[in-house]
Design a protein around this motif. Structure first.
Motif, short mmCIF file in Angstrom:
data_model
loop_
_atom_site.label_atom_id
_atom_site.label_comp_id
_atom_site.label_asym_id
_atom_site.label_seq_id
_atom_site.Cartn_x
_atom_site.Cartn_y
_atom_site.Cartn_z
N ASP A 115 0.83 -1.21 0.00
CA ASP A 115 0.00 0.00 0.00
C ASP A 115 0.87 1.26 0.00
OD1 ASP A 115 -2.25 -1.57 0.03
OD2 ASP A 115 -2.74 -1.22 2.14
N LEU A 116 1.94 1.23 0.79
CA LEU A 116 2.79 2.40 0.92
C LEU A 116 3.51 2.73 -0.39
CD1 LEU A 116 3.95 4.54 2.91
CD2 LEU A 116 5.85 2.95 3.30
N ILE A 117 4.05 1.70 -1.05
CA ILE A 117 4.81 1.97 -2.26
C ILE A 117 3.92 2.00 -3.51
CG2 ILE A 117 6.85 0.95 -1.21
CD1 ILE A 117 6.59 -1.44 -3.03
N GLY A 118 2.65 1.63 -3.34
CA GLY A 118 1.69 1.78 -4.42
C GLY A 118 1.65 0.66 -5.43
N VAL A 119 1.76 -0.60 -4.94
CA VAL A 119 1.64 -1.75 -5.83
C VAL A 119 0.60 -2.71 -5.27
CG1 VAL A 119 4.04 -1.55 -6.61
CG2 VAL A 119 3.49 -3.07 -4.69
N ARG A 120 0.12 -3.61 -6.12
CA ARG A 120 -0.93 -4.53 -5.67
C ARG A 120 -0.37 -5.53 -4.67
NH1 ARG A 120 -0.65 -9.60 -7.91
NH2 ARG A 120 0.67 -9.86 -9.76
N CYS A 121 -1.25 -6.04 -3.84
CA CYS A 121 -0.88 -7.05 -2.84
C CYS A 121 -1.80 -8.26 -2.98
CB CYS A 121 -1.01 -6.45 -1.43
SG CYS A 121 -0.38 -7.53 -0.12
N PRO A 122 -1.24 -9.46 -3.03
CA PRO A 122 0.19 -9.76 -2.97
C PRO A 122 0.88 -9.44 -4.29
CG PRO A 122 -1.04 -11.79 -3.29
CD PRO A 122 -2.06 -10.70 -3.09
N PRO A 123 2.17 -9.08 -4.21
CA PRO A 123 2.93 -8.78 -5.41
C PRO A 123 3.42 -10.06 -6.07
CG PRO A 123 4.32 -8.55 -3.50
CD PRO A 123 2.96 -8.91 -2.99
N PRO A 124 4.02 -9.99 -7.25
CA PRO A 124 4.61 -11.18 -7.88
C PRO A 124 5.59 -11.86 -6.93
CG PRO A 124 4.57 -9.35 -9.44
CD PRO A 124 4.16 -8.79 -8.11
N ASP A 125 5.50 -13.18 -6.84
CA ASP A 125 6.28 -13.88 -5.81
C ASP A 125 7.73 -14.14 -6.20
OD1 ASP A 125 6.03 -15.96 -7.64
OD2 ASP A 125 4.80 -17.23 -6.34
N ASN A 126 8.13 -13.72 -7.43
CA ASN A 126 9.51 -13.92 -7.85
C ASN A 126 10.37 -12.67 -7.61
OD1 ASN A 126 8.22 -12.39 -9.84
ND2 ASN A 126 9.53 -13.16 -11.47
N LEU A 127 9.84 -11.70 -6.87
CA LEU A 127 10.58 -10.49 -6.55
C LEU A 127 11.16 -10.61 -5.14
CD1 LEU A 127 8.13 -7.81 -7.98
CD2 LEU A 127 10.08 -8.92 -9.11
N HIS A 128 12.19 -9.80 -4.87
CA HIS A 128 12.90 -9.89 -3.60
C HIS A 128 12.27 -8.99 -2.53
CE1 HIS A 128 16.46 -12.30 -4.87
NE2 HIS A 128 16.10 -11.86 -6.06
N TYR A 129 11.97 -9.59 -1.40
CA TYR A 129 11.33 -8.88 -0.28
C TYR A 129 12.14 -7.66 0.16
CZ TYR A 129 10.07 -8.09 4.62
OH TYR A 129 9.73 -7.52 5.83
N GLN A 130 13.45 -7.76 0.15
CA GLN A 130 14.29 -6.66 0.62
C GLN A 130 14.04 -5.37 -0.14
OE1 GLN A 130 18.66 -6.25 -0.33
NE2 GLN A 130 18.87 -6.85 1.82
N LEU A 131 13.78 -5.47 -1.42
CA LEU A 131 13.57 -4.28 -2.23
C LEU A 131 12.25 -3.58 -1.87
CD1 LEU A 131 14.90 -5.66 -5.63
CD2 LEU A 131 16.00 -3.96 -4.15
N PHE A 132 11.29 -4.34 -1.38
CA PHE A 132 10.03 -3.74 -0.94
C PHE A 132 10.23 -2.91 0.33
CE2 PHE A 132 8.59 -6.97 -3.80
CZ PHE A 132 7.37 -6.53 -4.28
#
Length: 220
Positions: A127-144
Protein backbone atom coordinates in the motif's frame (compact mmCIF):
# COMPACT_ATOMS: atom_id res chain seq x y z
CA UNK A 1 16.60 3.24 17.20
CA UNK A 2 19.12 5.75 18.51
CA UNK A 3 18.38 9.41 17.82
CA UNK A 4 21.93 10.68 18.30
CA UNK A 5 24.49 10.06 15.54
CA UNK A 6 28.21 10.28 16.27
CA UNK A 7 30.43 11.73 13.49
CA UNK A 8 32.50 9.14 11.66
CA UNK A 9 36.28 8.97 12.12
CA UNK A 10 36.71 6.80 9.00
CA UNK A 11 35.44 3.63 7.36
CA UNK A 12 36.26 1.53 10.44
CA UNK A 13 33.64 3.49 12.40
CA UNK A 14 30.95 1.74 10.37
CA UNK A 15 31.91 -1.77 11.48
CA UNK A 16 30.36 -1.59 14.96
CA UNK A 17 27.00 -0.64 13.44
CA UNK A 18 26.63 -3.93 11.55
CA UNK A 19 24.30 -6.70 12.71
CA UNK A 20 27.37 -8.99 12.82
CA UNK A 21 30.49 -6.76 12.96
CA UNK A 22 32.86 -9.71 12.38
CA UNK A 23 31.06 -11.71 9.69
CA UNK A 24 29.86 -8.73 7.65
CA UNK A 25 33.07 -6.67 7.73
CA UNK A 26 35.10 -8.44 5.06
CA UNK A 27 37.27 -7.16 2.22
CA UNK A 28 35.45 -7.43 -1.08
CA UNK A 29 31.99 -7.53 0.51
CA UNK A 30 29.37 -4.83 0.36
CA UNK A 31 29.46 -3.34 3.88
CA UNK A 32 33.19 -2.67 3.94
CA UNK A 33 33.37 -1.69 0.26
CA UNK A 34 30.52 0.79 0.61
CA UNK A 35 32.09 2.36 3.71
CA UNK A 36 35.48 2.77 2.02
CA UNK A 37 33.89 4.37 -1.04
CA UNK A 38 31.64 6.85 0.78
CA UNK A 39 34.34 7.85 3.26
CA UNK A 40 36.81 8.50 0.43
CA UNK A 41 34.26 10.64 -1.41
CA UNK A 42 33.64 12.88 1.60
CA UNK A 43 30.28 13.65 0.02
CA UNK A 44 28.45 11.82 -2.73
CA UNK A 45 30.52 9.28 -4.69
CA UNK A 46 30.74 10.48 -8.30
CA UNK A 47 28.60 7.67 -9.69
CA UNK A 48 25.81 8.38 -7.18
CA UNK A 49 26.00 12.14 -7.73
CA UNK A 50 25.73 11.53 -11.49
CA UNK A 51 22.30 9.96 -10.99
CA UNK A 52 20.91 13.14 -9.47
CA UNK A 53 22.56 15.77 -11.66
CA UNK A 54 25.47 18.19 -11.69
CA UNK A 55 24.33 20.12 -8.61
CA UNK A 56 23.72 17.08 -6.39
CA UNK A 57 24.92 17.58 -2.82
CA UNK A 58 25.07 15.25 0.18
CA UNK A 59 23.54 16.94 3.23
CA UNK A 60 23.99 14.03 5.64
CA UNK A 61 24.59 10.27 5.49
CA UNK A 62 23.77 7.80 8.26
CA UNK A 63 25.24 4.29 7.95
CA UNK A 64 23.15 1.25 8.96
CA UNK A 65 20.08 3.39 9.55
CA UNK A 66 17.10 1.53 11.05
CA UNK A 67 13.60 2.47 9.96
CA UNK A 68 10.51 1.23 11.77
CA UNK A 69 7.92 -0.32 9.47
CA UNK A 70 5.15 0.61 11.92
CA UNK A 71 4.60 -2.86 13.31
CA UNK A 72 6.12 -5.16 15.92
CA UNK A 73 8.46 -6.80 13.40
CA UNK A 74 12.10 -6.14 12.62
CA UNK A 75 13.11 -2.72 11.38
CA UNK A 76 14.48 -2.16 7.89
CA UNK A 77 18.22 -1.59 8.28
CA UNK A 78 19.34 0.58 5.38
CA UNK A 79 23.04 0.42 4.47
CA UNK A 80 23.10 4.21 4.15
CA UNK A 81 20.31 6.70 4.64
CA UNK A 82 21.21 9.95 2.87
CA UNK A 83 19.59 13.33 2.56
CA UNK A 84 20.50 14.60 -0.89
CA UNK A 85 19.84 18.03 -2.36
CA UNK A 86 19.49 18.30 -6.14
CA UNK A 87 17.72 20.79 -8.39
CA UNK A 88 16.67 22.70 -5.27
CA UNK A 89 14.79 19.66 -3.90
CA UNK A 90 15.67 17.43 -0.96
CA UNK A 91 15.51 13.68 -1.42
CA UNK A 92 15.31 11.05 1.34
CA UNK A 93 17.50 8.28 -0.07
CA UNK A 94 17.90 4.66 0.96
CA UNK A 95 21.18 3.28 -0.41
CA UNK A 96 21.60 -0.48 -0.71
CA UNK A 97 25.20 -1.60 -1.18
CA UNK A 98 25.92 -4.70 -3.24
CA UNK A 99 28.84 -6.71 -4.54
CA UNK A 100 27.89 -10.34 -5.14
CA UNK A 101 25.37 -10.75 -2.31
CA UNK A 102 21.74 -11.40 -3.23
CA UNK A 103 18.80 -9.21 -2.31
CA UNK A 104 17.75 -11.87 0.18
CA UNK A 105 14.66 -14.11 0.03
CA UNK A 106 12.06 -13.93 -2.69
CA UNK A 107 8.51 -13.03 -1.73
CA UNK A 108 7.47 -16.65 -2.33
CA UNK A 109 9.99 -17.86 0.26
CA UNK A 110 9.54 -15.05 2.80
CA UNK A 111 5.74 -15.43 2.55
CA UNK A 112 5.69 -19.23 2.39
CA UNK A 113 4.09 -19.37 5.86
CA UNK A 114 2.02 -16.16 5.90
CA UNK A 115 1.54 -15.43 9.59
CA UNK A 116 -0.86 -12.60 10.51
CA UNK A 117 2.18 -10.40 11.16
CA UNK A 118 3.63 -11.08 7.70
CA UNK A 119 0.26 -10.55 6.04
CA UNK A 120 -0.07 -7.20 7.81
CA UNK A 121 3.45 -6.14 6.91
CA UNK A 122 3.24 -7.12 3.24
CA UNK A 123 -0.05 -5.28 2.82
CA UNK A 124 1.41 -2.21 4.51
CA UNK A 125 4.51 -2.24 2.29
CA UNK A 126 2.52 -2.71 -0.91
CA UNK A 127 0.00 0.00 0.00
CA UNK A 128 2.79 2.40 0.92
CA UNK A 129 4.81 1.97 -2.26
CA UNK A 130 1.69 1.78 -4.42
CA UNK A 131 1.64 -1.75 -5.83
CA UNK A 132 -0.93 -4.53 -5.67
CA UNK A 133 -0.88 -7.05 -2.84
CA UNK A 134 0.19 -9.76 -2.97
CA UNK A 135 2.93 -8.78 -5.41
CA UNK A 136 4.61 -11.18 -7.88
CA UNK A 137 6.28 -13.88 -5.81
CA UNK A 138 9.51 -13.92 -7.85
CA UNK A 139 10.58 -10.49 -6.55
CA UNK A 140 12.90 -9.89 -3.60
CA UNK A 141 11.33 -8.88 -0.28
CA UNK A 142 14.29 -6.66 0.62
CA UNK A 143 13.57 -4.28 -2.23
CA UNK A 144 10.03 -3.74 -0.94
CA UNK A 145 11.01 -2.76 2.59
CA UNK A 146 14.01 -0.74 1.44
CA UNK A 147 11.80 1.31 -0.88
CA UNK A 148 9.24 1.71 1.90
CA UNK A 149 11.92 2.95 4.29
CA UNK A 150 12.83 5.76 1.87
CA UNK A 151 9.17 6.82 1.65
CA UNK A 152 8.71 6.67 5.42
CA UNK A 153 11.77 8.81 6.01
CA UNK A 154 10.65 11.25 3.32
CA UNK A 155 7.46 11.67 5.32
CA UNK A 156 9.31 11.97 8.62
CA UNK A 157 11.88 14.49 7.40
CA UNK A 158 9.33 16.25 5.15
CA UNK A 159 11.57 16.02 2.09
CA UNK A 160 10.37 16.81 -1.42
CA UNK A 161 11.02 13.33 -2.83
CA UNK A 162 12.35 9.87 -2.00
CA UNK A 163 14.82 7.50 -3.67
CA UNK A 164 16.04 3.93 -3.43
CA UNK A 165 19.51 3.50 -4.91
CA UNK A 166 21.48 0.29 -5.39
CA UNK A 167 25.19 1.09 -5.19
CA UNK A 168 26.77 -1.95 -6.81
CA UNK A 169 30.46 -2.80 -6.94
CA UNK A 170 29.96 -5.98 -8.94
CA UNK A 171 31.97 -5.78 -12.20
CA UNK A 172 29.23 -7.89 -13.83
CA UNK A 173 26.36 -5.88 -12.33
CA UNK A 174 25.29 -9.06 -10.56
CA UNK A 175 21.63 -9.06 -9.47
CA UNK A 176 20.77 -6.14 -11.75
CA UNK A 177 18.05 -8.31 -13.31
CA UNK A 178 16.41 -8.71 -9.89
CA UNK A 179 16.45 -4.95 -9.40
CA UNK A 180 15.09 -4.37 -12.92
CA UNK A 181 12.23 -6.81 -12.33
CA UNK A 182 11.28 -4.96 -9.15
CA UNK A 183 11.23 -1.46 -10.64
CA UNK A 184 9.18 -2.77 -13.56
CA UNK A 185 6.32 -2.90 -11.04
CA UNK A 186 6.30 0.89 -11.33
CA UNK A 187 6.40 0.90 -15.13
CA UNK A 188 10.12 1.72 -15.11
CA UNK A 189 12.68 0.24 -17.50
CA UNK A 190 15.90 0.02 -15.48
CA UNK A 191 19.27 0.96 -16.91
CA UNK A 192 22.57 1.14 -15.00
CA UNK A 193 23.64 4.70 -14.32
CA UNK A 194 20.16 6.17 -14.83
CA UNK A 195 17.63 7.60 -12.38
CA UNK A 196 13.94 7.03 -13.08
CA UNK A 197 10.98 8.28 -11.09
CA UNK A 198 7.38 7.40 -10.39
CA UNK A 199 4.90 9.98 -9.00
CA UNK A 200 3.39 8.88 -5.69
CA UNK A 201 -0.06 9.55 -4.25
CA UNK A 202 1.34 12.02 -1.71
CA UNK A 203 2.72 14.29 -4.46
CA UNK A 204 6.34 13.19 -4.07
CA UNK A 205 8.31 11.37 -6.73
CA UNK A 206 9.86 8.02 -5.83
CA UNK A 207 13.17 7.61 -7.67
CA UNK A 208 15.09 4.44 -8.43
CA UNK A 209 18.68 4.14 -9.61
CA UNK A 210 21.56 1.70 -10.04
CA UNK A 211 25.03 3.22 -9.53
CA UNK A 212 28.12 1.24 -10.52
CA UNK A 213 30.88 1.78 -7.96
CA UNK A 214 34.63 2.02 -8.47
CA UNK A 215 36.14 -1.50 -8.16
CA UNK A 216 39.24 -0.14 -6.41
CA UNK A 217 37.31 -0.23 -3.13
CA UNK A 218 36.83 -3.98 -3.36
CA UNK A 219 40.40 -4.53 -2.21
CA UNK A 220 40.44 -2.06 0.69
Amino acid sequence: MKRICIPSSGAASWQALLADPVKHWRTGYSARTLAQCWEAADGLPAEVAALFGSDAELLIAIPEHKVSLRDAGRESQTDIFALIKADNRTIATAVEGKVNETFGPLIKDWFAEPSPGKQQRLKFLCDLIGVRCPPPDNLHYQLFHRTASAILEAERFKTDDAAMIVHSFSPENKWFDAYAAFVQLFGIIARPGELAGKPMRDGRTMYFGWASGDPQYLSM
